[in-house]
Write a protein that holds these residues in place. Structure first.
Motif, mmCIF file in Angstrom:
data_model
loop_
_atom_site.group_PDB
_atom_site.id
_atom_site.type_symbol
_atom_site.label_atom_id
_atom_site.label_comp_id
_atom_site.label_asym_id
_atom_site.label_seq_id
_atom_site.Cartn_x
_atom_site.Cartn_y
_atom_site.Cartn_z
ATOM 1 N N MET A 1 0.850 -1.179 0.000
ATOM 2 C CA MET A 1 0.000 0.000 0.000
ATOM 3 C C MET A 1 0.889 1.232 0.000
ATOM 4 O O MET A 1 1.788 1.354 0.821
ATOM 5 C CB MET A 1 -0.894 -0.017 1.250
ATOM 6 C CG MET A 1 -1.829 1.142 1.323
ATOM 7 S SD MET A 1 -2.887 1.186 2.793
ATOM 8 C CE MET A 1 -3.555 -0.455 2.837
ATOM 9 N N GLU A 2 0.612 2.133 -0.899
ATOM 10 C CA GLU A 2 1.428 3.344 -1.021
ATOM 11 C C GLU A 2 1.052 4.391 0.029
ATOM 12 O O GLU A 2 1.888 4.873 0.771
ATOM 13 C CB GLU A 2 1.256 3.916 -2.425
ATOM 14 C CG GLU A 2 2.165 5.094 -2.713
ATOM 15 C CD GLU A 2 1.961 5.609 -4.121
ATOM 16 O OE1 GLU A 2 1.930 6.837 -4.294
ATOM 17 O OE2 GLU A 2 1.837 4.782 -5.045
ATOM 18 N N LYS A 3 -0.231 4.781 0.074
ATOM 19 C CA LYS A 3 -0.695 5.762 1.048
ATOM 20 C C LYS A 3 -2.207 5.782 1.057
ATOM 21 O O LYS A 3 -2.864 5.221 0.185
ATOM 22 C CB LYS A 3 -0.145 7.150 0.764
ATOM 23 C CG LYS A 3 -0.475 7.711 -0.599
ATOM 24 C CD LYS A 3 0.177 9.061 -0.802
ATOM 25 C CE LYS A 3 0.297 9.378 -2.276
ATOM 26 N NZ LYS A 3 0.976 10.626 -2.506
ATOM 27 N N GLU B 1 -2.526 15.374 1.236
ATOM 28 C CA GLU B 1 -3.088 15.212 -0.094
ATOM 29 C C GLU B 1 -4.559 14.806 -0.020
ATOM 30 O O GLU B 1 -4.967 14.030 0.835
ATOM 31 C CB GLU B 1 -2.302 14.152 -0.869
ATOM 32 C CG GLU B 1 -2.738 14.043 -2.316
ATOM 33 C CD GLU B 1 -1.881 13.074 -3.118
ATOM 34 O OE1 GLU B 1 -2.010 13.094 -4.354
ATOM 35 O OE2 GLU B 1 -1.102 12.299 -2.529
#
Length: 132
Positions: A1-3, A59
């Motif tokens: 998982m990236e973010k 983000e």
């Protein structure tokens, strides 16, 4: 998982207006990308198919929904902001509350110096806090 990225779905073509509004209120914030619907695509031409923006480094993603849903934003999910000064908190609260709905007016509720909760003119919920 990236973010993990909070995702906001706007209706009635309000995504770009909301991004511009939020990034104008919070310093060190910017719109980082916008992909728009073109002619003969699923959404209204020129509205936001997908966009990204940052608020103080956090983000977010958003869209203009091309489908009218029977639901919108709810205060059970909110953007929580710790402010540095009372002036910053008061100013941000006042601006976000214009055309919005006050849920908890600015006050000392015991868990912070000052706290307020509101829905802005787009229906997005914000909690603004001045830590002790």
């Amino acid at each position: 998982m990236e973010k993990v990225i909070p995702f906001l779905m706007f209706q009635d073509g309000k995504a770009e207006e909301a991004m511009n509004y939020y990034t104008s209120l919070i310093e060190d914030s910017q719109i980082t990308g916008i992909v728009r619907y073109g002619a003969n695509e699923a959404g209204e031409e020129g509205t936001v198919m997908q966009a990204t923006f940052t608020l103080k480094g956090q983000e977010f993603m958003c869209i203009d929904s091309n489908v009218k849903h029977q639901f919108s934003f709810t205060p059970s999910f909110s953007i929580f902001v710790n402010c540095d000064t009372e002036e910053e908190l008061d100013n941000l609260y006042q601006k976000l509350n214009e055309g919005g709905q006050e849920l908890m007016p600015l006050n000392d509720y015991g868990f912070s110096k000052k706290f307020g909760w509101l829905n802005d003119l787009f229906g997005v919920s914000w909690q603004l806090n001045l830590p002790k």
